[in-house]
Scaffold this active site. Structure first.
Site, short mmCIF file in Angstrom:
data_model
loop_
_atom_site.label_atom_id
_atom_site.label_comp_id
_atom_site.label_asym_id
_atom_site.label_seq_id
_atom_site.Cartn_x
_atom_site.Cartn_y
_atom_site.Cartn_z
N ASP A 91 0.76 -1.12 -0.04
CA ASP A 91 0.13 -0.09 0.03
C ASP A 91 0.73 1.27 -0.10
OD1 ASP A 91 -1.90 1.84 0.39
OD2 ASP A 91 -2.91 0.91 2.14
N SER A 92 0.49 2.21 -0.62
CA SER A 92 1.38 3.44 -0.80
C SER A 92 1.49 4.27 0.36
CB SER A 92 0.68 4.47 -1.87
OG SER A 92 -0.67 5.03 -1.03
N GLY A 93 0.74 4.17 1.52
CA GLY A 93 0.78 4.84 2.83
C GLY A 93 -0.38 5.79 2.86
N GLY A 94 -0.97 6.08 1.67
CA GLY A 94 -1.99 7.33 1.80
C GLY A 94 -3.24 7.25 2.63
N ASP A 145 -2.40 8.01 -3.04
CA ASP A 145 -3.76 8.80 -3.47
C ASP A 145 -4.29 9.24 -1.96
OD1 ASP A 145 -4.32 6.23 -2.01
OD2 ASP A 145 -6.19 6.15 -2.72
N GLN A 188 -10.91 6.51 -7.42
CA GLN A 188 -11.80 7.20 -6.25
C GLN A 188 -12.70 7.98 -6.79
OE1 GLN A 188 -11.11 6.97 -2.99
NE2 GLN A 188 -8.97 6.43 -2.63
N GLY A 215 -11.34 3.84 -1.34
CA GLY A 215 -12.23 4.82 -0.83
C GLY A 215 -13.81 3.82 -0.47
N ASP A 265 -7.63 -7.72 0.06
CA ASP A 265 -6.80 -7.35 1.32
C ASP A 265 -7.86 -7.15 2.28
OD1 ASP A 265 -5.70 -4.83 2.55
OD2 ASP A 265 -6.38 -4.44 0.54
N CYS A 303 -11.93 -28.74 8.15
CA CYS A 303 -11.24 -27.50 8.01
C CYS A 303 -9.58 -28.12 8.28
CB CYS A 303 -11.27 -26.23 8.91
SG CYS A 303 -9.94 -25.32 9.02
N CYS A 305 -6.99 -26.66 9.24
CA CYS A 305 -5.96 -25.96 10.05
C CYS A 305 -5.57 -26.51 11.37
CB CYS A 305 -6.48 -24.35 10.30
SG CYS A 305 -7.55 -24.46 11.75
N CYS A 308 -8.56 -26.76 14.05
CA CYS A 308 -9.35 -27.63 13.88
C CYS A 308 -9.11 -29.06 13.97
CB CYS A 308 -10.27 -27.09 12.56
SG CYS A 308 -10.95 -25.70 12.44
N HIS A 334 -6.53 -20.23 11.61
CA HIS A 334 -7.86 -20.82 11.22
C HIS A 334 -8.43 -19.87 10.36
CE1 HIS A 334 -11.91 -22.46 11.04
NE2 HIS A 334 -12.45 -21.03 11.14
#
Length: 374
Positions: A91-94, A145, A188, A215, A265, A303, A305, A308, A334
């Protein structure tokens, strides 16, 4: 394109693809665990990979403050630094900078802000953001952005997106094209169809390796988010990946995939794991609830994991209530496994043109809720 994107199948607006980078490939739709400061919290990198994740997300804002992009570069880049050999998107940090409303000053050039860590002053421009991400050796760089808050008046959003477009062009000019690395623009425009169309047109004219929808997940309800996707995604190039930033719940993901999103994400699966919430096919479960304290069953049948496969709900409840670190580790694993399993199921449904029936079953099962103890 500096990175490759192959469209392998479609089902309505949904897309099944493959992203190709210098650090390997990722099958899409894909969920990217958030490793903000160079680590997915409560997880070994090897265990993140074992869940099926092929991309993790790092954050420019946090990594520029600690340990510093130049230091990471001297130590071989973020892949080596965090022991993650696969794809990294940064991510750009914006978003983080814009959230520091009391600690930052915005100008045409960029944004000056005070660190939440030690109060030191920093100046982040589109060029510097791209440079930091280059130093980190990120495979997918995001443009800087401005992300207005939900509910911002339309005239302010219109002004903001014009600044984002100008910053996007500067980001494009600063980015060093090289094989296996790419730059994504961020659409945006708030909840307004005409502004989203203007933003998308600006970015397409500049030309990017992929297009993110920003946004959203900033306070709006799901219906509003999906409505924005309905009028935004048809505007984006079909031969480039579409990334919905910061989203979301499993239900958000299913419905966004149906509309043509390829990449996601969100901190939700990891943050929830640290606070005692588990995502399952039958909806979220709060392991703090007393009804689990004598329950010998696994968290979720089927599951794969460790939570579980090796532990009872009663034990997980005990760990959570006792605030033991192992509880956060097991529930985080999990939740990440659940998200990756969901992405695999979505890819399979698109490949077999059965996404609508899959989505109907998914929502029906979620609505039935967890199975009560016997």
């Amino acid at each position: 394109m500096s990175i490759g994107f192959d469209l392998l199948a479609t089902d309505g607006a949904a897309r099944r693809g493959r992203l190709r980078t210098a650090h390997g490939t990722a099958e899409t739709p894909a969920f990217m665990p958030v490793g903000t400061a160079g680590t997915v919290k409560a997880m070994y990198p090897e265990d993140v990979e074992e869940t099926g994740a092929e991309i993790v997300l790092g954050n420019t804002y946090h990594l520029m403050l600690r340990p510093g992009a130049e230091r990471v570069a001297r130590l071989g880049g973020l892949h080596d630094f965090m022991n993650w050999p696969k794809i990294i998107l940064t991510d750009s940090g914006g978003y983080q900078v814009m959230s520091l409303s009391d600690l930052r000053k915005l100008t045409e050039d960029g944004v000056t802000f005070r660190s939440h860590v030690d109060g030191s002053s920093h100046h982040l421009t589109p060029e510097r953001s791209v440079q930091i991400q280059h130093l980190l050796d990120s495979n997918i760089t995001m443009v800087l952005d401005e992300c207005p808050k939900f509910g911002t008046p339309k005239d302010e959003i219109a002004k903001s997106l014009k600044l984002t477009s100008r910053w996007a062009r500067r980001s494009r000019e600063a980015f060093l094209d090289r094989s296996g690395y790419g730059l994504f623009g961020i659409v945006q425009g708030g909840v307004h169809a005409d502004l989203r169309a203007e933003s998308a047109a600006d970015l397409i004219h500049i030309g990017f390796d992929g297009y993110a929808v920003g946004g959203l997940a900033v306070g709006e309800d799901q219906e509003t988010m999906l409505r924005v996707l309905d009028f935004t995604l048809p505007l984006l190039p079909v031969d480039r990946p579409h990334y919905l930033m910061g989203v979301g719940t499993p239900a958000d993901i299913v419905e966004s995939v149906r509309r043509g999103i390829d990449m996601f994400d969100c901190v939700m699966p990891t943050r929830s794991g640290r606070t005692g919430q588990a995502f399952t096919r039958r909806g979220p479960i709060n392991l703090r609830n007393a009804r689990h304290k004598d329950d010998p069953r696994p968290l979720e049948e089927g599951c794969g994991c460790p939570a579980c496969g090796n532990y009872s709900r009663a034990y997980l409840h005990h760990l959570v209530r006792s605030k033991e670190i192992l509880g956060a580790m097991l529930l985080t694993w999990h939740n990440l496994q659940h998200y990756q399993d969901l992405m695999r199921d979505l890819r399979a449904a698109i490949e077999t043109a059965s996404l609508d029936s899959f989505a109907a079953r998914f929502h029906a099962t979620q609505e039935r809720g967890d199975i009560a103890p016997v």
